[in-house]
Design a protein around this motif. Structure first.
Motif, PDB file in Angstrom:
ATOM      1  N   ARG A  21      -3.743   4.645  -3.240  1.00 13.34           N
ATOM      2  CA  ARG A  21      -3.797   3.420  -2.456  1.00 13.34           C
ATOM      3  C   ARG A  21      -2.610   3.344  -1.511  1.00 13.34           C
ATOM      4  O   ARG A  21      -1.570   3.942  -1.737  1.00 13.34           O
ATOM      5  CB  ARG A  21      -3.836   2.202  -3.384  1.00 13.34           C
ATOM      6  CG  ARG A  21      -5.181   2.048  -4.078  1.00 13.34           C
ATOM      7  CD  ARG A  21      -5.301   0.707  -4.743  1.00 13.34           C
ATOM      8  NE  ARG A  21      -6.627   0.534  -5.317  1.00 13.34           N
ATOM      9  CZ  ARG A  21      -7.675   0.087  -4.651  1.00 13.34           C
ATOM     10  NH1 ARG A  21      -7.553  -0.215  -3.376  1.00 13.34           N
ATOM     11  NH2 ARG A  21      -8.843  -0.054  -5.237  1.00 13.34           N
ATOM     12  N   LEU A  22      -2.817   2.570  -0.476  1.00 12.81           N
ATOM     13  CA  LEU A  22      -1.803   2.427   0.558  1.00 12.81           C
ATOM     14  C   LEU A  22      -0.821   1.334   0.180  1.00 12.81           C
ATOM     15  O   LEU A  22      -1.215   0.255  -0.268  1.00 12.81           O
ATOM     16  CB  LEU A  22      -2.479   2.075   1.884  1.00 12.81           C
ATOM     17  CG  LEU A  22      -1.573   1.820   3.083  1.00 12.81           C
ATOM     18  CD1 LEU A  22      -0.854   3.095   3.481  1.00 12.81           C
ATOM     19  CD2 LEU A  22      -2.393   1.295   4.255  1.00 12.81           C
ATOM     20  N   HIS A  71       1.221   8.567   6.111  1.00 13.91           N
ATOM     21  CA  HIS A  71      -0.109   8.173   5.640  1.00 13.91           C
ATOM     22  C   HIS A  71      -1.198   8.543   6.639  1.00 13.91           C
ATOM     23  O   HIS A  71      -2.359   8.694   6.260  1.00 13.91           O
ATOM     24  CB  HIS A  71      -0.156   6.662   5.392  1.00 13.91           C
ATOM     25  CG  HIS A  71       0.754   6.198   4.311  1.00 13.91           C
ATOM     26  ND1 HIS A  71       2.000   5.664   4.556  1.00 13.91           N
ATOM     27  CD2 HIS A  71       0.616   6.190   2.958  1.00 13.91           C
ATOM     28  CE1 HIS A  71       2.576   5.330   3.420  1.00 13.91           C
ATOM     29  NE2 HIS A  71       1.771   5.640   2.437  1.00 13.91           N
ATOM     30  N   TYR A 145      -7.599   5.199   2.134  1.00 13.55           N
ATOM     31  CA  TYR A 145      -6.807   4.639   1.036  1.00 13.55           C
ATOM     32  C   TYR A 145      -7.478   3.477   0.321  1.00 13.55           C
ATOM     33  O   TYR A 145      -6.894   2.906  -0.593  1.00 13.55           O
ATOM     34  CB  TYR A 145      -5.436   4.203   1.567  1.00 13.55           C
ATOM     35  CG  TYR A 145      -4.667   5.358   2.146  1.00 13.55           C
ATOM     36  CD1 TYR A 145      -4.001   6.254   1.324  1.00 13.55           C
ATOM     37  CD2 TYR A 145      -4.630   5.566   3.522  1.00 13.55           C
ATOM     38  CE1 TYR A 145      -3.307   7.331   1.853  1.00 13.55           C
ATOM     39  CE2 TYR A 145      -3.938   6.636   4.067  1.00 13.55           C
ATOM     40  CZ  TYR A 145      -3.282   7.518   3.230  1.00 13.55           C
ATOM     41  OH  TYR A 145      -2.599   8.584   3.760  1.00 13.55           O
TER      42      TYR A 145
END
Length: 259
Positions: A21-22, A71, A145
Motif C-alpha cells: 500500500r501507498l 513509488h 497500490y
C-alpha cells in the motif's frame, strides 16, 4: 549490465512491490532530460501528495531507484539515451513492481504498442495538458497500490491560486477563467518561474515540434493570458517580456517597466 542485475535482484531490494500500500507522500521520479518539461511535470504533481526528484540520464535514474525507492516514474521516452531508459523501464517493471508513465512525442500506434510491450503502464503524448497528467498519475498509483492518493484541485503559486478542475485562477483576490490552452501556458510559465522561455520553447511544449504555426501565435496567447492576469493594469504583473528573446514569469506580482 546494471539493469539486468536489478531485474534479477532479490525481494529484499527497496523497489516497491505492487501489492504494497501507498504511504503518503508518494515519491515520484521524473526521468526527464529537459529542465523545462521536468519543471512542468513537477509543478503539476504538486496537486497531490508527491515529492519529486529528477534524473536526466539512465544512470542517474538507476541510482535513484536503488537509493530513493520511488513509488512511480514519469519517463520521457524521447530524451537522449532512450534505449538505455527503455531497458530501465523493462527491468524495473519485470515483476510489476514500479509503475512507469511514458511521455513521448510520437503518437503513432506502433510507438504506443512498442512502449506497452516494454512494460510501461500508461502513455501520455507531448504536448499534454496538466490536468491530464495529474489524472494519469492518480489512476496509475491507485491501480498499483490500491490506495487513492490525495488530490488537491487548487495549487498555490505565490499570489496565484490555480484550480485545475474548473480552470479558474485567483490573482490579487480576483477570479479569472482560463481556457485549456491558457491553463497549460500558465503551468509552463509558472513551472519555470524566473527562467527565460524562448518563443520556440513555448511553441514546442504547447503545440509540438512539428506544428506549423502562425508567426505570432505565441505572442498572441501570451497577450491574452497577460490581459486576464493583469486585470486592467497597464504594466505586466506576472509575465515579463524579454525583448528579442522571450518571456519570463514571476509568481509574485510587481510593476515592471519591461513591456
Amino acid at each position: 549490465m546494471l539493469f539486468t542485475q536489478r531485474a534479477r535482484s532479490s525481494p529484499s531490494e527497496k523497489v516497491r512491490s505492487s501489492d504494497q500500500r501507498l504511504h503518503n507522500p508518494a515519491r515520484a521520479l521524473l526521468v526527464i532530460g529537459k529542465p523545462v518539461l521536468a519543471d512542468v511535470v513537477r509543478i503539476a504533481l504538486r496537486h497531490g501528495p508527491y515529492v519529486t526528484r529528477v534524473a536526466s540520464t539512465g544512470e542517474e535514474a538507476t541510482a535513484e531507484v536503488a537509493e530513493w525507492s520511488p513509488h512511480v516514474v514519469v519517463l520521457d521516452m524521447d530524451i537522449e539515451g532512450n534505449e538505455t531508459l527503455q531497458r530501465f523501464a523493462t527491468a524495473t517493471l519485470g515483476g510489476g513492481r514500479l509503475p512507469v508513465i511514458a511521455l513521448t512525442r510520437r503518437g503513432d500506434l506502433q510507438s504506443k504498442l512498442s512502449a506497452f510491450e516494454q512494460g510501461v503502464d500508461d502513455i501520455l503524448i507531448v504536448p499534454f495538458s496538466p490536468d491530464e497528467l495529474v489524472a494519469r498519475v492518480v489512476a496509475v498509483v491507485r491501480r498499483t497500490y490500491r490506495d487513492a492518493a490525495a488530490f488537491s484541485p487548487v495549487l498555490r503559486l505565490g499570489e496565484l491560486e490555480i484550480d485545475i478542475m474548473n480552470r479558474r485562477v485567483r490573482a490579487a483576490d480576483e477570479e479569472i477563467h482560463l481556457t485549456s490552452l491558457e491553463q497549460s501556458l500558465l503551468y509552463l510559465l509558472a513551472g519555470n518561474a524566473d527562467r527565460l522561455l524562448t518563443r520556440d520553447e513555448i511553441l514546442d511544449h504547447l503545440w509540438g515540434a512539428d506544428y506549423v504555426a502562425e508567426s505570432n501565435i505565441v505572442d498572441r496567447h501570451i497577450r491574452n493570458l497577460r490581459v486576464k492576469l493583469q486585470k486592467g493594469s497597464s504594466r505586466p504583473r506576472y509575465i515579463v517580456t524579454v525583448p528579442g528573446r522571450g518571456y519570463r514569469f514571476q509568481t509574485h506580482a510587481r510593476d515592471d517597466k519591461t513591456s
